[in-house]
Design a protein around this motif. Structure first.
Motif, mmCIF file in Angstrom:
data_model
loop_
_atom_site.group_PDB
_atom_site.id
_atom_site.type_symbol
_atom_site.label_atom_id
_atom_site.label_comp_id
_atom_site.label_asym_id
_atom_site.label_seq_id
_atom_site.Cartn_x
_atom_site.Cartn_y
_atom_site.Cartn_z
ATOM 1 N N ASP A 68 32.716 64.606 69.539
ATOM 2 C CA ASP A 68 33.071 65.340 68.331
ATOM 3 C C ASP A 68 32.964 64.408 67.130
ATOM 4 O O ASP A 68 33.225 63.213 67.233
ATOM 5 N N CYS A 69 32.597 64.961 66.034
ATOM 6 C CA CYS A 69 32.552 64.176 64.793
ATOM 7 C C CYS A 69 33.170 64.996 63.672
ATOM 8 O O CYS A 69 32.672 65.042 62.576
ATOM 9 N N GLY A 70 34.257 65.677 64.000
ATOM 10 C CA GLY A 70 34.861 66.531 62.988
ATOM 11 C C GLY A 70 36.332 66.786 63.215
ATOM 12 O O GLY A 70 37.129 65.854 63.325
ATOM 13 N N PRO A 71 36.727 68.057 63.303
ATOM 14 C CA PRO A 71 38.142 68.421 63.299
ATOM 15 C C PRO A 71 38.973 67.816 64.437
ATOM 16 O O PRO A 71 40.114 67.430 64.214
ATOM 17 N N CYS A 72 38.417 67.726 65.638
ATOM 18 C CA CYS A 72 39.193 67.132 66.736
ATOM 19 C C CYS A 72 39.458 65.655 66.465
ATOM 20 O O CYS A 72 40.556 65.156 66.706
ATOM 21 N N THR A 73 38.452 64.960 65.958
ATOM 22 C CA THR A 73 38.634 63.553 65.617
ATOM 23 C C THR A 73 39.668 63.410 64.515
ATOM 24 O O THR A 73 40.542 62.531 64.573
ATOM 25 N N GLN A 74 39.613 64.276 63.518
ATOM 26 C CA GLN A 74 40.594 64.214 62.429
ATOM 27 C C GLN A 74 42.000 64.432 62.967
ATOM 28 O O GLN A 74 42.948 63.752 62.548
ATOM 29 N N LEU A 75 42.158 65.357 63.883
ATOM 30 C CA LEU A 75 43.473 65.612 64.476
ATOM 31 C C LEU A 75 44.011 64.350 65.148
ATOM 32 O O LEU A 75 45.168 63.981 64.957
ATOM 33 N N VAL A 76 43.170 63.664 65.919
ATOM 34 C CA VAL A 76 43.613 62.452 66.611
ATOM 35 C C VAL A 76 43.930 61.338 65.614
ATOM 36 O O VAL A 76 44.894 60.592 65.790
ATOM 37 N N VAL A 77 43.155 61.241 64.546
ATOM 38 C CA VAL A 77 43.465 60.269 63.486
ATOM 39 C C VAL A 77 44.841 60.577 62.894
ATOM 40 O O VAL A 77 45.672 59.674 62.729
ATOM 41 N N ASN A 78 45.087 61.836 62.579
ATOM 42 C CA ASN A 78 46.378 62.216 61.999
ATOM 43 C C ASN A 78 47.528 61.894 62.952
ATOM 44 O O ASN A 78 48.590 61.426 62.525
ATOM 45 N N MET A 79 47.307 62.114 64.243
ATOM 46 C CA MET A 79 48.341 61.799 65.230
ATOM 47 C C MET A 79 48.570 60.287 65.317
ATOM 48 O O MET A 79 49.711 59.840 65.439
ATOM 49 N N ALA A 80 47.491 59.512 65.262
ATOM 50 C CA ALA A 80 47.619 58.050 65.309
ATOM 51 C C ALA A 80 48.411 57.547 64.106
ATOM 52 O O ALA A 80 49.310 56.710 64.249
ATOM 53 N N LEU A 81 48.096 58.060 62.938
ATOM 54 C CA LEU A 81 48.816 57.649 61.729
ATOM 55 C C LEU A 81 50.279 58.062 61.805
ATOM 56 O O LEU A 81 51.171 57.319 61.386
ATOM 57 N N GLU A 82 50.535 59.229 62.359
ATOM 58 C CA GLU A 82 51.910 59.692 62.532
ATOM 59 C C GLU A 82 52.688 58.766 63.479
ATOM 60 O O GLU A 82 53.887 58.563 63.308
ATOM 61 N N GLU A 83 51.985 58.201 64.453
ATOM 62 C CA GLU A 83 52.601 57.262 65.402
ATOM 63 C C GLU A 83 52.674 55.846 64.838
ATOM 64 O O GLU A 83 52.964 54.895 65.563
ATOM 65 N N LYS A 84 52.356 55.707 63.551
ATOM 66 C CA LYS A 84 52.455 54.433 62.820
ATOM 67 C C LYS A 84 51.416 53.399 63.242
ATOM 68 O O LYS A 84 51.633 52.200 63.107
ATOM 69 N N VAL A 85 50.264 53.859 63.760
ATOM 70 C CA VAL A 85 49.164 52.934 63.986
ATOM 71 C C VAL A 85 48.644 52.532 62.610
ATOM 72 O O VAL A 85 48.439 53.391 61.739
ATOM 73 N N ASP A 86 48.464 51.259 62.398
ATOM 74 C CA ASP A 86 48.013 50.728 61.112
ATOM 75 C C ASP A 86 46.702 51.409 60.695
ATOM 76 O O ASP A 86 45.744 51.438 61.474
ATOM 77 N N PRO A 87 46.647 51.963 59.482
ATOM 78 C CA PRO A 87 45.419 52.623 59.029
ATOM 79 C C PRO A 87 44.184 51.717 59.110
ATOM 80 O O PRO A 87 43.081 52.205 59.372
ATOM 81 N N GLU A 88 44.354 50.415 58.916
ATOM 82 C CA GLU A 88 43.217 49.492 59.025
ATOM 83 C C GLU A 88 42.677 49.456 60.446
ATOM 84 O O GLU A 88 41.464 49.374 60.659
#
Length: 189
Positions: A68-88
């Protein structure tokens, strides 16, 4: 009553992550039994074992970017950021910028891609993962790698696949980078 609860849960997910949940709503509307199986599957995909969030999301992101190169990837990014994974770190995982990743996270990125490509080089990396996180960590990564590929396939099969889109990490907009190792597995099958 149970369908009502699930509908509310899906609307909450839509709002929380700005994610299109129509494919799950259609499954629920069509068959409660099929929806319950999807929910059961989500218990596997959400398993975190003994791993910190960074390696978890490295495997989840690289696995989902495979398909995937769209909405599913964005969802996982949002979840990672919510879990406090460093944006960098999230950016480096998406860009596959191995020089900017901690060694353990780069290991997980390479392992994930070798596994998906059926590349035998995954065997050496598997040993390193076992040394770091043991069998439980390996099982957790295996769940991440295998289960996160299901969502894009399910969406595309049901007609909800989207064209590629840029991924947002806070204010940055990125195009997911796919690895040259993707083609390597074909040589080894």
């Amino acid at each position: 009553m149970i369908k009502y609860i699930f509908k509310k849960m899906l609307l909450s997910m839509k709002t929380r992550y700005d994610y299109d949940v129509r494919y799950m709503q259609d499954i629920l509307k069509t068959s409660l039994g099929a929806f319950l199986k999807l929910m059961g599957f989500q218990t596997m995909s959400s398993h975190s074992g003994n791993l910190p969030p960074e390696p978890l999301y490295a495997a989840r992101l690289r696995a989902i970017i495979w398909d995937d190169c769209g909405p599913c990837t964005q969802l996982v990014v949002n979840m990672a950021l919510e879990e406090k994974v460093d944006p960098e770190i999230v950016r480096a995982i998406i860009d596959r910028n191995m020089d900017e990743l901690p060694e353990e996270i780069a290991l997980v990125v390479r392992f994930t891609e070798f596994v998906l490509a059926h590349n035998p080089e995954a065997d050496d990396l598997r040993e390193q993962i076992l040394e770091l996180w043991g069998q439980e960590g390996l099982i957790t990564l295996a769940y991440c790698i295998s289960s996160y590929r299901v969502y894009p396939a399910l969406k595309y099969a049901l007609g909800y696949g989207k064209a590629c889109s840029r991924i947002k990490v806070n204010e940055d907009s990125l195009a997911p980078t796919r690895s040259d190792t993707l083609a390597m597995g074909a040589e080894h099958d």
